[in-house]
Design a protein around this motif. Structure first.
Motif, PDB file in Angstrom:
ATOM      1  N   VAL A 354       0.832  -1.208   0.000  1.00  0.00           N
ATOM      2  CA  VAL A 354       0.000   0.000   0.000  1.00  0.00           C
ATOM      3  C   VAL A 354       0.863   1.251   0.000  1.00  0.00           C
ATOM      4  CG1 VAL A 354      -1.759   1.270   1.299  1.00  0.00           C
ATOM      5  CG2 VAL A 354      -1.898  -1.217   1.122  1.00  0.00           C
ATOM      6  N   ASP A 391      -6.395  -2.592  -2.639  1.00  0.00           N
ATOM      7  CA  ASP A 391      -5.648  -3.532  -1.819  1.00  0.00           C
ATOM      8  C   ASP A 391      -6.506  -4.763  -1.544  1.00  0.00           C
ATOM      9  OD1 ASP A 391      -7.393  -1.945  -0.292  1.00  0.00           O
ATOM     10  OD2 ASP A 391      -6.366  -2.519   1.549  1.00  0.00           O
ATOM     11  N   TYR A 400       1.193  -9.032  -5.864  1.00  0.00           N
ATOM     12  CA  TYR A 400       0.233  -8.225  -6.614  1.00  0.00           C
ATOM     13  C   TYR A 400      -0.350  -9.078  -7.738  1.00  0.00           C
ATOM     14  CZ  TYR A 400       3.965  -7.616 -10.088  1.00  0.00           C
ATOM     15  OH  TYR A 400       4.936  -7.825 -11.020  1.00  0.00           O
TER      16      TYR A 400
END
Length: 681
Positions: A354, A391, A400
């Motif tokens: 993040v 997220d 990711y």
């Protein structure tokens, strides 16, 4: 009015210059002095009415002309005073009535006005203009980048971006001009002082030496007129200086200066009440007149009693409440439909990534994704949709995932506190071995503090945001065709219609529907062909569609129109195009095996021929890639479509082009020939 102004301004400037050398009668001087006062007052009132400085962008030039006009009047009036001892009723009135016929009083008033204009207003306006110009120029790159970011994010269109860029440039030009124009005001004030002193000495000398007047008579005749002349010039100069100060200190608001002044000064009741009480308290001081302070204090208290203070509003709470009202209920059809909506392109990051998204913590991933949209558009001609970034707490640490139309198509990792070192000689560096996600090169995640050591070891070092952005860019390029929707095609067609309306009117809907145009563009993107040159593509489709609307024929017609632009991306910096070719006999065999189906042309080959084709091409491609080359397979136009459809399934890294699409300027270098039995190298 426009034509009158176009002619009147040049004529007026020429007339001002003539005033410096041509004597004027006293009657005309009165009229011109009155005009000067009226123009200065008009400029001051306009400066108070504008909402932002750019609304009066002509002010710097107007200030120069007004200053020149005022100096020309000074020269003309000086000539009349010294030659005739009379310069008109206006100057005489200022010399005898305004200052009571007293030279001392006139000089004191003139000196006070000079100090107010030169020391207070002119110096302050000049400093504000200088600082404003400096800050505006320093902020210009940031404003331009903000406009480009909004354009890349799709928040504004090209026309709005062009308008904002023009406003930024105009603002910088205006404050730069005001920085120089403020020097006119300062120079005018100095010139007024010098001219008045010269006139005082010159008038006194002419009166006594040429006309034989007594000293008292010379002072009465010439000095009073000189002071009157100075006051007549100083008052318009003071008005223009005040207008300059208002212009350079004006902030962009929704109202004029008077409205903003009343609204902001009368916004709060308590300061007005305290000011009224302080005025009443001054009545208690012995020796001070009580009536003036009593009237002022009562007036302020009455004003405070009638004022209504605005209620304090918690903007954050109000925004949250408004958002809550607009947000549909969790079980409503709208809420369910919103959750069902599939975004074309999504990027999910784990909890420890993040920081790459949060701008408050220095994250620049979102800015890079916005810039990626513009880069891909310039390369492929496709404006990709906005990338939804969010997220996901369920993702493993440092992971990711890239989603395409609701399906995960790629994933990777980006550990916190590390950088990706790409190279073969990384054994001496600590870290986690991995593979670069786009090209599969050997790499290692090393601590960020060892970045310099990795570079010294010959590795290419890439930061975490760049790794994700590069991976996302490659996914977009490989799946560009799947991102081209019907609405995107409509927007592209409308874009071409604005510049080439005849091309669009001839093509659709007369010859091809929007869906058929989409199929052609989809096929071009699937083969890695840029669709930026839509004009040539549409022109080729218009010609082909008059004979047949078969998809492969339309695609080949578009590719033929694009020509060497298709092979240009594969040309090396030293102008070389590395190619594989087919052995003539094998190419004829492929041509004879072409069959037309509902899905387009395919090759009806036996297993042996397919095996020879695959092994021959894959072997040569691996050799070329080890040398860092990006070859293409060249064949005849008749077999290209079917062969490309087969190669996309078994060897998608190898582009297939026809002889007509080979670059005309590049030097062709053959890396091998594919035959039905074995690859010839």
């Amino acid at each position: 009015m426009k034509g009158l102004g176009k002619a009147a301004v040049p004529i007026g400037v020429v007339a001002i210059v003539l005033m410096l050398v041509v004597p004027l009668p006293a009657g005309m001087m009165d009229m011109l002095i009155g005009l000067n006062l009226a123009i200065s007052l008009l400029v001051l009132l306009v400066a108070m009415q504008i909402r932002k400085p750019l609304d009066f962008a002509v002010f710097p030039s107007l200030l120069l002309i007004a200053t020149l006009f005022r100096l020309a009047l000074n020269v003309s009036s000086t000539r009349l005073v010294l030659t005739d001892g009379y310069a008109g009723k206006v100057i005489e009135a200022f010399g005898h009535i305004v200052i009571g016929g007293s030279l001392i009083v006139g000089l004191v008033i003139f000196l006070i006005l000079t100090i107010v204009q030169f020391v207070v207003i002119t110096n302050g306006a000049g400093r504000v203009a200088e600082v404003g110009a400096r800050f505006t120029l320093d902020a210009m790159p940031g404003k331009q980048m903000a406009i480009d970011a909004d354009l890349n994010a799709g928040l504004i269109n090209e026309a709005q971006a062009r308008k904002r860029r023009h406003e930024v440039t105009a603002e910088a030009d205006f404050y730069g001009s005001m920085d120089g124009a403020s020097k006119f005001v300062k120079g005018d004030a100095i010139a007024g002082i010098v001219v008045t002193l010269v006139n005082l000495i010159g008038g006194f000398a002419i009166g006594m030496m040429q006309r034989g007047m007594a000293p008292a008579e010379a002072v009465s005749t010439y000095s009073l007129l000189t002071v009157g002349d100075g006051l007549v010039s100083m008052i318009p100069a003071l008005l223009m200086s005040t207008a300059t100060g208002i212009i350079v200190t004006r902030s962009a608001t929704e109202g004029d200066m008077g409205t903003d002044l009343i609204a902001q000064l009368g916004r709060f009741r308590q300061p007005v009440r305290i000011a009224g009480g302080a005025a009443l308290a001054l009545c208690l001081i012995p020796g001070l007149p009580k009536l003036p302070f009593l009237l002022v204090g009562v007036a302020f208290l009455v004003m405070a009693s009638r004022m209504t203070e605005p209620e304090e509003v918690d903007e954050e709470a109000e925004a949250a409440a408004a958002a809550a009202e607009l947000e549909p209920a969790p079980d409503s059809p709208e809420a369910i439909a919103e959750k069902m909506r599939v975004d074309p392109l999504e990027l999910e990051v784990a909890f420890d990534l993040v920081d790459l998204v949060d701008t408050a913590r220095g994250g620049d991933l979102l800015d890079r994704v916005k810039a990626l949209r513009r880069k891909v558009a310039m390369e492929t001609g496709l404006v990709i949709p906005l990338v939804r970034t969010r997220d996901n707490l369920d993702l493993p640490s440092s992971q990711y995932v890239i989603w395409l139309n609701g399906v995960p198509v790629a994933k990777g990792s980006s550990p916190a506190g590390t950088v990706l070192a790409i190279g073969d000689a990384l054994d001496g560096l600590p870290g986690k071995p991995t593979r670069e996600p786009v090209f599969g090169l050997a790499a290692k995640w090393v601590p960020a503090e060892l970045q310099r050591a990795a570079e010294m070891a010959g590795a290419t070092v890439v930061d975490r945001s760049s790794v994700i952005t590069t991976h996302l860019a490659e996914v977009v390029r490989q799946n560009a065709a799947d991102l081209l929707g019907r609405e995107d095609v409509r927007l592209l067609v409308e874009m071409v219609r604005r510049s080439h309306p005849v091309v669009v009117e001839e093509l659709t809907p007369a010859l091809l529907t929007l869906g058929e145009v989409q199929r052609v563009l989809h096929a071009l993107l699937a083969e890695g062909v840029s669709i930026r040159d839509l004009v040539r593509i549409f022109e080729a489709l218009s010609v082909r569609a008059k004979h047949s609307t078969e998809l492969d024929g339309l695609v080949e017609a578009a590719r033929t129109a694009l020509g060497s632009a298709i092979s240009q991306p594969y040309v090396t910096p030293d102008e070389r195009l590395h190619v594989f070719t087919l052995e003539p006999g094998f190419e004829q065999r492929l041509l004879e095996s072409v069959r037309q189906t509902e899905m387009g042309a395919v090759l009806a080959l036996d297993a042996g021929a397919v095996d020879a084709l695959v092994h021959g091409c894959s072997g040569m491609l691996e050799d070329a890639e080890r040398q860092g080359l990006s070859p293409v397979l060249v064949c005849s136009p008749q077999v290209r479509a079917a062969l490309a459809r087969l190669m996309r399934q078994i060897l998608p890294r190898l582009p297939v082009i026809s002889y007509a699409e080979v670059s005309r300027t590049a030097q062709i270098e053959s890396l091998g020939v594919v035959s039905g039995a074995v690859a010839i190298r």
